[in-house]
Structure formats: C-alpha cells, structure tokens
Motif scaffolding. Structure first.
Motif, PDB file in Angstrom:
ATOM      1  N   VAL A 164       0.869  -1.178   0.000  1.00 51.47           N
ATOM      2  CA  VAL A 164       0.000   0.000   0.000  1.00 51.47           C
ATOM      3  C   VAL A 164       0.901   1.220   0.000  1.00 51.47           C
ATOM      4  O   VAL A 164       1.898   1.266   0.723  1.00 51.47           O
ATOM      5  N   GLU A 165       0.561   2.204  -0.827  1.00 50.82           N
ATOM      6  CA  GLU A 165       1.374   3.413  -0.896  1.00 50.82           C
ATOM      7  C   GLU A 165       0.503   4.630  -0.681  1.00 50.82           C
ATOM      8  O   GLU A 165      -0.640   4.694  -1.117  1.00 50.82           O
ATOM      9  N   GLY A 166       1.067   5.597   0.019  1.00 48.21           N
ATOM     10  CA  GLY A 166       0.360   6.843   0.251  1.00 48.21           C
ATOM     11  C   GLY A 166       1.249   7.809   1.001  1.00 48.21           C
ATOM     12  O   GLY A 166       2.474   7.724   0.918  1.00 48.21           O
ATOM     13  N   TRP A 167       0.636   8.726   1.723  1.00 46.30           N
ATOM     14  CA  TRP A 167       1.428   9.683   2.469  1.00 46.30           C
ATOM     15  C   TRP A 167       0.705  10.054   3.758  1.00 46.30           C
ATOM     16  O   TRP A 167      -0.499   9.860   3.905  1.00 46.30           O
ATOM     17  N   ALA A 168       1.483  10.579   4.692  1.00 48.87           N
ATOM     18  CA  ALA A 168       0.925  11.051   5.962  1.00 48.87           C
ATOM     19  C   ALA A 168       1.852  12.111   6.523  1.00 48.87           C
ATOM     20  O   ALA A 168       3.073  12.011   6.400  1.00 48.87           O
ATOM     21  N   LEU A 169       1.273  13.139   7.108  1.00 52.04           N
ATOM     22  CA  LEU A 169       2.088  14.183   7.728  1.00 52.04           C
ATOM     23  C   LEU A 169       1.287  14.910   8.789  1.00 52.04           C
ATOM     24  O   LEU A 169       0.058  14.855   8.823  1.00 52.04           O
ATOM     25  N   ASP A 170       2.024  15.562   9.666  1.00 55.48           N
ATOM     26  CA  ASP A 170       1.455  16.425  10.689  1.00 55.48           C
ATOM     27  C   ASP A 170       1.715  17.846  10.248  1.00 55.48           C
ATOM     28  O   ASP A 170       2.854  18.308  10.225  1.00 55.48           O
ATOM     29  N   ARG A 171       0.661  18.570   9.873  1.00 57.83           N
ATOM     30  CA  ARG A 171       0.846  19.912   9.331  1.00 57.83           C
ATOM     31  C   ARG A 171       1.355  20.885  10.385  1.00 57.83           C
ATOM     32  O   ARG A 171       1.836  21.971  10.059  1.00 57.83           O
TER      33      ARG A 171
END
Length: 238
Positions: A164-171
């Motif tokens: 599974v590929e994607g992204w995640a971040l804490d703005r």
C-alpha cells in the motif's frame, strides 16, 4: 502586524476583494464573470452573501456540524498569507483580532477568531448564530480544541498485491516523520514510518524543513485488497 488596518467604513469591493472573498468563504477561485458581477458592491453586504449562501453551507458548515474538516478546495491547505493580510486590512475587526488573524493558518482557528470578534459581529451581523448555528459552531470549536489531531492528514493513493502506498504528515510539525499503523476492520495489517521525500507534498504543505513524507507499508492481507480498493481514494487522520 502585517497590513495596515483600514478605518472601518462603507467599503466598495474591488476586483481583488471579490477574488479573496471566494478564497475566504468558499475555498476556491472565482470565474471572471462572478468577479465582475460582485465588484462594486458594498463589502459588508458581500460578506453576508458569501457566508450565508448555500455553497458555504454545503462546503463548510455541513462538515463542521459533523466535527470534520472541509476537505475540498483551498480548505485542504493552510490559510494563504494573502488572505490573512487582506482580512487584517479590510475587514471590520478589533485591533486584537486583526493581530491574531495574521498568525492563524489553520482554517477552523481563523474562522473562530473572525466570527467571535465583536467588531466583526457588529458590522456584519454574522457570528455563531448566523451563519453557523449550534451544531456547526460546536463543531468548529471542537476542531480548534483538537487541532493537533486534525492537522494530521493522510491518504492512501495506490494498492498492489502486497503493498500500500500513500502519504501522511502532521501539518503542525512537518519536520517530523509520523509512525503509522495500518488497520483493516479492526485487524492490524502493517506498520511503518512515513519518511520518504515527496516534492509534491513539500510544495503543497510548505514543509519548513524542506521535505515532506510518504508512507509505504509493504504487508497487506490478500483478502483485504478489494475492500481497500473499493474505499479509494481515502483521506483522513494520520
């Protein structure tokens, strides 16, 4: 404080004012015909038109009433500097509110500060009751009180037979990679750290450290693939 605060009086909306109002109230750009139509009207009148219209209700108030962030248009980004400077210089605000708006880049916090300001309420008759109503106003406060949670964003972009590929971040902390777990129907699937460089996310979110993060957990239960694919695209908390 950036921007000079104008004396509050009857102001005629310019073409630039209308463009910014579309960003501020509707989270999108305006077409040329709309800009021409609204330019020349009283600015306070236009604030009521935009904030009490059906598009603001559908794009902003409905998600807020469900205690979730609007996820379309500019709301997926931070409040632009140009919008903050324009609000400081053109809206009827107390000096304290104008000062604070200059530093608020989280949309719910920006809206809360704007609509609770007594000078803005007095000049426009807009506030917690209009246009928000009880549920949307409570939802707005909930998003502000839990900003650290809601500023975490993630999206699953592609799914393969075993990855599974994607992204995640804490703005609120884009210089820190997030540790993530992947769960499906209450069952743990995989874990990983979102630490791969993504230039598109850097450009979109303006990571101060000059980099953004991507997520590629690599163990996926085969029976779960169709369920994942049917749910795409998916965006939510990281």
């Amino acid at each position: 404080m950036e921007g000079e605060i104008k004396e509050q009086q009857s102001l005629t909306a310019t073409l630039e004012d209308v463009e910014v109002l579309y960003s501020l109230a509707l989270g999108r750009t305006a077409d040329a015909a709309a800009i021409t139509e609204f330019a020349g009207h009283d600015l306070v009148f236009l604030l009521s038109v935009f904030f009490e219209g059906p598009e603001f209700r559908d794009r902003v108030l409905s998600p807020l009433a469900e205690q979730r962030l609007p996820d379309t248009g500019f709301y997926a980004w931070d409040v632009p500097d140009a919008v903050r400077r324009w609000a400081q210089a053109n809206l009827p605000l107390t000096p304290e509110a104008a000062q604070r708006l200059g530093s608020l880049d989280y949309w719910p916090a920006f809206y809360l500060e704007l609509f609770k300001d007594p000078e803005f309420q007095k000049a426009t008759s807009l506030g917690p009751a209009r246009p928000f109503g009880t549920e949307a106003w409570l939802g707005l406060n909930y998003l502000v009180d839990n900003a650290a949670l809601f500023r975490r964003q993630a999206m699953i972009e592609t799914i393969g037979s075993d990855w599974v590929e994607g992204w995640a971040l804490d703005r609120g902390a884009t210089d820190h990679a997030l540790r993530l777990e992947l769960w499906l129907d209450g069952r743990f699937v995989s874990a990983g750290i979102a630490d791969l460089f993504r230039r598109d996310l850097q450009d979109r979110f303006g990571a101060p450290a000059g980099w953004a993060i991507a997520w590629r957990p690599v163990i996926v239960c085969a029976p779960a693939l169709e369920a994942w694919k049917s749910a795409m695209p998916r965006q939510g908390d990281g």
